[in-house]
Enzyme design. Structure first.
Site, mmCIF file in Angstrom:
data_model
loop_
_atom_site.group_PDB
_atom_site.id
_atom_site.type_symbol
_atom_site.label_atom_id
_atom_site.label_comp_id
_atom_site.label_asym_id
_atom_site.label_seq_id
_atom_site.Cartn_x
_atom_site.Cartn_y
_atom_site.Cartn_z
ATOM 1 N N ASN A 89 52.519 52.032 13.109
ATOM 2 C CA ASN A 89 51.728 53.193 14.167
ATOM 3 C C ASN A 89 50.967 54.023 13.589
ATOM 4 O O ASN A 89 51.925 54.169 12.218
ATOM 5 C CB ASN A 89 52.634 53.630 15.671
ATOM 6 C CG ASN A 89 54.074 54.055 15.111
ATOM 7 O OD1 ASN A 89 54.752 53.493 13.755
ATOM 8 N ND2 ASN A 89 54.943 54.982 15.138
ATOM 9 N N MET A 90 50.225 55.090 13.943
ATOM 10 C CA MET A 90 49.295 56.190 12.999
ATOM 11 C C MET A 90 49.718 57.402 13.998
ATOM 12 O O MET A 90 49.163 57.352 15.554
ATOM 13 C CB MET A 90 48.159 55.768 12.832
ATOM 14 C CG MET A 90 48.489 54.384 12.172
ATOM 15 S SD MET A 90 46.720 53.716 10.904
ATOM 16 C CE MET A 90 46.128 55.391 10.373
ATOM 17 N N GLU A 104 51.207 47.828 17.585
ATOM 18 C CA GLU A 104 50.761 46.810 18.519
ATOM 19 C C GLU A 104 48.997 46.930 18.494
ATOM 20 O O GLU A 104 47.959 46.167 18.238
ATOM 21 C CB GLU A 104 51.506 46.462 19.304
ATOM 22 C CG GLU A 104 52.988 45.933 19.846
ATOM 23 C CD GLU A 104 53.529 47.318 20.258
ATOM 24 O OE1 GLU A 104 54.507 46.507 20.699
ATOM 25 O OE2 GLU A 104 53.174 48.387 19.555
ATOM 26 N N CYS A 129 55.576 48.768 24.699
ATOM 27 C CA CYS A 129 54.992 50.079 25.305
ATOM 28 C C CYS A 129 54.716 49.474 26.312
ATOM 29 O O CYS A 129 53.563 48.707 26.466
ATOM 30 C CB CYS A 129 54.895 51.229 25.421
ATOM 31 S SG CYS A 129 53.048 51.451 25.087
#
Length: 294
Positions: A89-90, A104, A129
């Site tokens: 994640n960023m 993802e 999510c």
């Protein structure tokens, strides 16, 4: 080996360290393992595909940029080719949270930008999510994509997203990761502009036809290009800038080292990437941003 991997590396089993050391120590390690490398690592470590993907998660997680949440997520996308692709994640300070990239999304887009045309599984350290489930529903593997989580039996995307809304509901047959070339041309010969044009030509925008690409040049002269990935549900669409930032960050580039950037999109496109691209790049310290239209 890149410094960001040191802590996670120390926690790996010795047999896996031995197998991975020549790969991760490469000067330009691309945050992926080729099918041949996967085969070699499995033979040395004794791990199968599933176990290896789980074992690699800490290394993928080390690629996360989380200045806001400080909550790091890693993912491994497994291509039909046999390649393994890292994702994380960023987050970006100074811009809306909508500019965030989920792990993802990162792994899937990383695979797509490397030329992968189909995924068989994704392994992630936290449950996907709803946003990510919808994003992955755009893929040409669709509901058959296998999702692997620690401590749970594998499930398909269809099980995680029952009664889904997706491309087929809008009569779309060209799906994310299907090879495409839209054939746009530009007279401009600047390599950065041409890289953005090439990305736009391979972008996925079947709903708006607003094909676009972004190319980033860093202070060391390297170029990273990203394509737009549109989604049937619209909001989970991934902008081309985010795709380019994925490729830059996942390979170890500092996202604050962008020297100049080019967005290429249609001059009469229904939607434009310009305003959000400019705002996000300015927040990252890049002011040399240009828009070129076909």
């Amino acid at each position: 080996m890149q410094a960001r991997f040191h802590t996670s590396w120390a926690e790996l089993p010795a047999s896996l360290q031995f197998a991975l050391e020549p790969i991760l120590s490469a000067e330009n390690f691309p945050a992926m393992l080729t099918a041949e490398q996967v085969k070699t690592v499995k033979n040395i470590s004794g791990l199968d595909d599933d176990a290896l993907a789980f074992a690699l998660l800490p290394l993928a997680t080390a690629c996360a940029l989380t200045p806001i949440s400080h909550f790091n997520v890693g993912a491994i996308a497994r291509g039909k080719s046999g390649n393994f692709y890292f994702g994380a994640n960023m987050e970006f300070r100074g811009v809306p949270l909508q500019q965030t990239i989920h792990a993802e999304q990162c792994a899937v887009t990383h695979a797509w930008l490397r030329g992968e045309t189909n995924l068989v599984a994704i392994t992630v350290n936290y449950t996907p999510c709803g946003h990510c489930r919808q994003f992955m529903n755009e893929l040409n593997c669709g509901s058959e994509l296998h999702i692997h989580l620690p401590g749970r039996p594998p499930s398909t995307l269809g099980q995680y997203l029952p009664d889904s809304f997706g491309p087929t509901d809008l009569a779309i047959t060209t799906l994310l990761m299907d090879p495409v070339n839209h054939g746009y041309t530009l007279a401009e010969t600047d390599p950065l502009t041409q890289a953005a044009l090439n990305a736009a030509n391979h972008s996925h925008a079947p709903y708006s036809q607003s094909h676009s690409g972004v190319a980033l040049e860093t202070t060391n002269g390297k170029i990273y290009a990203g394509r737009y990935a549109e989604n049937a549900a619209f909001n989970p669409s991934l902008p081309p800038l985010q795709a380019a930032l994925i490729l830059a960050n996942i390979t170890g580039e500092n996202c604050a080292s962008i020297r100049r950037a080019v967005l290429v999109e249609g001059h009469n496109a229904v939607t434009s990437q310009w305003d959000t691209t400019l705002a996000t790049l300015n927040a990252l310290g890049c002011s040399a941003v240009k828009r070129v239209t076909f």
